[in-house]
Design a protein around this motif. Structure first.
Motif: not given
Length: 319
Positions: A139-146, A150-157, A247-257
């Protein structure tokens, strides 16, 4: 499956109404859907057309100039994503509320706008939250931002580019040996954890347990998968290197698909390409800062990676 994927050609076995109907019926039976045979007949051709239209968008994007690619790739991913939703939601679209994008961006960009700092906001209804719920049970929280960074850092390539331009890395590769995956003892230093605490954390974040460290390496109890139904993970699959990373760091979005990260990046880039034509034109032609190499690289990556992630979902559980 990972090494046998052949790009968009791999979707070809779905392009049979007979097979698609049987495929959907089996999915609906597992879901406990009432009248699975009837629903599968009704959804058979929408499923086929979503895949076909998505295929066309991606094919055209590969031939198009970069100024058009974000728009074509975003709608290509939207169509493939809708095909995925039909495998998990037999009644999609049940209401018009799920037809919106499900995310918003700042319409007018500030002066000295930089893509890295731009943000998108999650909305209550629409394709983004519906996709997140049905495919990943998140479930994604309404009004949450990213942010785009942060999104580019989720792309391993993009790891090499981050190292070259930022002097930073975001992931640690999981070496493969003797048919298994391993985590280096160095991970304990990055996460500032004892071995026992890290093993607990790894299990919670990936659903996979770790054996005890031997010779500076801990073996995973099973080989990871880019997509496991109903299981969230912080492990990512590097499509170019054909290996898993963490990932090298803990993050509240670590499991973000990662698929959702591709969706949000393409959504915002498509909005910029459509409505911020001056900034987009200058970014493409003048290449004034780090935005352009990251955008260009991401667009190349997502042409190959996002259909692969969709394919992993559609074929999960198939023999």
């Amino acid at each position: 499956m990972l090494h046998g994927y052949r790009g968009l050609e791999s979707f070809s076995f779905f392009f049979s109404a007979e097979y698609a109907q049987t495929f959907l019926q089996k999915r609906y039976e597992k879901l406990g859907c009432p009248s699975p045979e009837q629903r599968s007949y009704e959804n058979c051709y929408p499923f086929l057309y979503y895949l076909e239209h998505g295929n066309v968008y991606y094919t055209q994007a590969a031939r198009a100039p970069i100024i058009l690619q974000p728009i074509l790739l975003f709608y290509g991913l939207v169509h493939l994503a809708k095909a995925c939703i039909l495998t998990e939601d037999p009644f999609y679209p049940e209401t018009t509320a799920v037809l919106a994008h499900g995310v918003s961006s700042r319409k007018r960009k500030k002066q000295q706008f930089q893509f890295f700092q731009d943000e998108v906001k999650f909305q209550k209804n629409g394709l983004f939250p519906h996709l997140s719920d049905k495919l990943f049970h998140m479930k994604q929280d309404e009004g949450d931002k990213t942010s785009m960074e942060a999104l580019l850092r989720m792309i391993p390539e993009l790891e090499t580019l981050f190292w070259q331009l930022e002097g930073q890395t975001n992931f640690m590769p999981l070496p493969e040996k003797d048919g298994g995956c391993f985590v280096s003892q160095k991970a304990l230093d990055f996460y500032h954890m004892t071995e026992s605490r890290f093993r607990e954390y790894f299990l919670a974040q990936s659903g996979i347990s770790l054996e005890e460290m031997k010779n500076g390496m801990a073996r995973l109890s099973e080989t990871p998968n880019p997509y496991i139904p109903g299981q969230q993970t912080f492990l990512k699959f590097d499509y170019y290197q054909k290996r898993f990373v963490m990932p090298l760091k803990k993050s509240h979005r670590s499991q973000f698909p990662e698929l959702m990260a591709h969706y949000l990046l393409l959504y915002n880039l498509s909005m910029i390409a459509r409505y911020e034509t001056e900034w987009w034109g200058e970014a493409v032609k003048m290449m004034p800062n780090r935005d352009y190499p990251f955008i260009q690289s991401f667009l190349k990556i997502t042409q190959e990676k996002s259909p692969f992630l969709i394919f992993c979902h559609l074929t999960a559980g198939l023999k």
